[in-house]
Scaffold this motif. Sequence first.
Motif, PDB file in Angstrom:
ATOM      1  N   GLU A 330       1.033  -1.116  -0.169  1.00  0.00           N
ATOM      2  CA  GLU A 330       0.206   0.004  -0.111  1.00  0.00           C
ATOM      3  C   GLU A 330       0.936   1.174  -0.040  1.00  0.00           C
ATOM      4  O   GLU A 330       0.380   2.200  -0.893  1.00  0.00           O
ATOM      5  CB  GLU A 330      -1.033  -0.115   1.348  1.00  0.00           C
ATOM      6  N   ILE A 331       1.821   1.207   0.732  1.00  0.00           N
ATOM      7  CA  ILE A 331       2.684   2.406   1.157  1.00  0.00           C
ATOM      8  C   ILE A 331       3.611   3.128   0.136  1.00  0.00           C
ATOM      9  O   ILE A 331       3.808   4.148  -0.219  1.00  0.00           O
ATOM     10  CB  ILE A 331       3.192   2.500   2.574  1.00  0.00           C
ATOM     11  N   VAL A 332       4.240   1.819  -0.521  1.00  0.00           N
ATOM     12  CA  VAL A 332       5.562   2.514  -1.483  1.00  0.00           C
ATOM     13  C   VAL A 332       4.916   3.169  -2.418  1.00  0.00           C
ATOM     14  O   VAL A 332       5.587   4.272  -2.925  1.00  0.00           O
ATOM     15  CB  VAL A 332       6.250   0.955  -1.773  1.00  0.00           C
ATOM     16  N   PRO A 333       3.730   2.593  -3.093  1.00  0.00           N
ATOM     17  CA  PRO A 333       3.442   3.565  -4.304  1.00  0.00           C
ATOM     18  C   PRO A 333       2.896   5.139  -3.697  1.00  0.00           C
ATOM     19  O   PRO A 333       3.302   6.032  -4.692  1.00  0.00           O
ATOM     20  CB  PRO A 333       2.259   2.927  -4.836  1.00  0.00           C
ATOM     21  N   LEU A 334       2.500   5.117  -2.515  1.00  0.00           N
ATOM     22  CA  LEU A 334       2.294   6.433  -2.189  1.00  0.00           C
ATOM     23  C   LEU A 334       3.450   7.214  -1.747  1.00  0.00           C
ATOM     24  O   LEU A 334       3.374   8.715  -2.188  1.00  0.00           O
ATOM     25  CB  LEU A 334       1.269   6.236  -0.861  1.00  0.00           C
ATOM     26  N   TYR A 335       4.470   6.695  -1.186  1.00  0.00           N
ATOM     27  CA  TYR A 335       5.515   7.467  -0.998  1.00  0.00           C
ATOM     28  C   TYR A 335       6.231   7.955  -2.419  1.00  0.00           C
ATOM     29  O   TYR A 335       6.606   9.097  -2.476  1.00  0.00           O
ATOM     30  CB  TYR A 335       6.750   6.518  -0.504  1.00  0.00           C
ATOM     31  N   GLN A 336       6.145   6.898  -3.592  1.00  0.00           N
ATOM     32  CA  GLN A 336       6.724   7.478  -4.768  1.00  0.00           C
ATOM     33  C   GLN A 336       5.797   8.635  -5.427  1.00  0.00           C
ATOM     34  O   GLN A 336       6.494   9.505  -6.143  1.00  0.00           O
ATOM     35  CB  GLN A 336       6.682   6.118  -5.869  1.00  0.00           C
ATOM     36  N   ALA A 337       4.722   8.523  -5.187  1.00  0.00           N
ATOM     37  CA  ALA A 337       3.792   9.653  -5.762  1.00  0.00           C
ATOM     38  C   ALA A 337       4.255  10.791  -5.046  1.00  0.00           C
ATOM     39  O   ALA A 337       4.220  12.013  -5.854  1.00  0.00           O
ATOM     40  CB  ALA A 337       2.421   9.185  -5.707  1.00  0.00           C
ATOM     41  N   ALA A 338       4.538  10.912  -3.897  1.00  0.00           N
ATOM     42  CA  ALA A 338       4.869  12.060  -3.173  1.00  0.00           C
ATOM     43  C   ALA A 338       6.304  12.622  -3.667  1.00  0.00           C
ATOM     44  O   ALA A 338       6.510  13.879  -3.736  1.00  0.00           O
ATOM     45  CB  ALA A 338       5.122  11.881  -1.690  1.00  0.00           C
ATOM     46  N   LEU A 339       6.935  11.812  -3.777  1.00  0.00           N
ATOM     47  CA  LEU A 339       8.575  12.036  -4.544  1.00  0.00           C
ATOM     48  C   LEU A 339       8.221  12.721  -5.890  1.00  0.00           C
ATOM     49  O   LEU A 339       9.029  13.897  -5.993  1.00  0.00           O
ATOM     50  CB  LEU A 339       9.588  10.692  -4.712  1.00  0.00           C
ATOM     51  N   LYS A 340       7.369  12.266  -6.622  1.00  0.00           N
ATOM     52  CA  LYS A 340       7.305  12.703  -8.121  1.00  0.00           C
ATOM     53  C   LYS A 340       6.549  14.253  -7.879  1.00  0.00           C
ATOM     54  O   LYS A 340       6.806  15.043  -8.646  1.00  0.00           O
ATOM     55  CB  LYS A 340       6.499  11.632  -8.802  1.00  0.00           C
ATOM     56  N   GLY A 341       5.773  14.533  -6.870  1.00  0.00           N
ATOM     57  CA  GLY A 341       5.287  15.726  -6.702  1.00  0.00           C
ATOM     58  C   GLY A 341       5.846  16.599  -5.870  1.00  0.00           C
ATOM     59  O   GLY A 341       5.239  17.925  -5.602  1.00  0.00           O
ATOM     60  N   GLY A 342       7.184  16.463  -5.288  1.00  0.00           N
ATOM     61  CA  GLY A 342       7.855  17.345  -4.708  1.00  0.00           C
ATOM     62  C   GLY A 342       7.182  17.663  -3.305  1.00  0.00           C
ATOM     63  O   GLY A 342       7.537  18.602  -2.231  1.00  0.00           O
ATOM     64  N   ILE A 343       6.531  16.463  -2.691  1.00  0.00           N
ATOM     65  CA  ILE A 343       6.030  16.667  -1.407  1.00  0.00           C
ATOM     66  C   ILE A 343       6.568  15.778  -0.231  1.00  0.00           C
ATOM     67  O   ILE A 343       7.189  14.685  -0.534  1.00  0.00           O
ATOM     68  CB  ILE A 343       4.415  16.015  -1.339  1.00  0.00           C
ATOM     69  N   GLN A 344       6.965  16.307   0.649  1.00  0.00           N
ATOM     70  CA  GLN A 344       7.571  15.655   1.935  1.00  0.00           C
ATOM     71  C   GLN A 344       6.936  14.399   2.515  1.00  0.00           C
ATOM     72  O   GLN A 344       5.751  14.582   2.615  1.00  0.00           O
ATOM     73  CB  GLN A 344       8.194  16.622   2.902  1.00  0.00           C
ATOM     74  N   VAL A 345       7.422  13.440   3.120  1.00  0.00           N
ATOM     75  CA  VAL A 345       6.796  12.483   3.662  1.00  0.00           C
ATOM     76  C   VAL A 345       7.156  12.325   5.243  1.00  0.00           C
ATOM     77  O   VAL A 345       8.342  12.617   5.396  1.00  0.00           O
ATOM     78  CB  VAL A 345       7.150  11.130   2.838  1.00  0.00           C
TER      79      VAL A 345
END
Length: 552
Positions: A330-345
């Motif tokens: 569940e989480i790894v794709p969400l992290y990667q989407a944040a990376l591509k959007g310039g959003i901190q996690v």
Amino acid sequence: MRRTFLLALLLAGAATTAQAQDLLIRGGRIYTGNEAAPTAEVVLVRDGRIAWVGAERDQPDVPASVPTVDLEGAALFPGFTDGHAHLDGIGWREMTLNLEGSASIADAMARLTAWAEAHPEGPIVGRGWIETHWPEARFLTRQDLDAAAPGRVVLLGRADGHAVVASSPALAAAGITADTAAPAGGEILKDERGQPTGLLVDAAEQLVSGLLPQADPAALREAYRAGFRVEAQYGWTGLHFMSAPWRDVPLMEQMAEAGEAPIRVYNSITPDGAAELIAGGPRSVADGRIITRAIKYYADGALGSRGAALFEPYADRPDTTGLMQISEQEIVPLYQAALKGGIQVATHAIGDRGNASVMEWYQQALAGVAPEDRPNGADVRWRIEHAQIVRPQDYHWFVDLPIIASMQPSHAIGDLHFAPARLGDARLDGAYAWHSLADLGVIVVGGSDAPVERGAPLIEFYAAVARRDLQGFQGPDWRPHEAVDRETALKMFTLWPAYASFREDELGTIEVGKRADFTAFSVDLMTAPVADIPKGHAVLTVVDGVVVHRAQ
């Protein structure tokens, strides 16, 4: 504070959060946080920024129209930032049943009865109880609530926010019976007869969420006003708002634009707003007073309610290893989407298994998105919130990836009363390990997790340097070497939160060109006996050169 201080307040009091100020501050020891020039005697502010800092003898001419603040012996520091707190919860604590400091179940239930009598209609919502010091040595149950407030829907959250006890009418209204299955990542505690005790842990709290009274917009705004007021009074000039409700971001932005946000807020939002934030990118209003550029996820639960995910069973309850709240898939794709959007996690992880899982997931996500495909390149500044129990063999991840460790010192001086029983002695290596991580060069952001804890900066600073509870108790081998020195503690609440919010060029030290955010305390944190630190109070809070709090 005498005439010069009062004059400054009169001149600054009418300013909104958007109106930067001129100010001259003197009359006390000034700690700059700048290693090249660690102390000063005078600070001059022009248009909300630091124009000059140094010795009194070298002070430049200042127009008579510039208001002067006489510290009268108080110690001034760069503005203190709470690196992990819940602004809405801090406000609601002021407006609902507060069970913080309850000495026993009897005491807590007496407070409940008094509240029920004063508020005869509607559900009763409260928070702040913790059984650690109670003579009864147990969690609250529905029977306790039923006796104290007969026939009422009552929901009382444990201090850590990871468990709630519900009254029998509340359980009935939510349809929770002996046959109700706990949701993934949650637990419904049962008694020896298989009946619910009323305690719902982590994801099981959602089973009663529909019973919470829905606040009207005016009440919600008042809760945020209360949160802002409390934080400014404590001396915080900024706050990293963890799990900021996405629906509330526009309200906070409106408040900032209207001059109702006296301190800075850096939002790490709830996941329900992730897609929209990623699509729109980071948000900033009112000259950076409210910034939204991070998403907060949960990996596991809390140690006190045995929801923190451990590799080995709990020492005091060998039938459980805690609760994971999300999976790798569940989480790894969400992290990667944040990376591509310039959003901190930022990810909540408390147990050693929870932390190790997040480290591995971060590595996978970072490896799957090349730096050239990220708006922030390699400078993503991802965080683990709490990082409470970490195996020493996993420390290297904080350096290698790297990861910011966002930790709350007061947890260690509260948890010392039950963590050894939960973990056993061996797992205390790597528990609340601020010193070990800082020694490795890791950015360790200090926070309070209020309203889980009281939220006072002096308690947090004391906890970091003393590693003892407020009565001076430490207990056997509570890893005293993990206390930090005062210089490190100062960075934990000033420069390092600035870095963790991408603002180290503007905040975190008292240097020319930076924003004029200052906190003055009645106690000198760098020289006072350690035991005296939590006895002090904030005497002055300044944001952008505006005095937003003064001691009465």
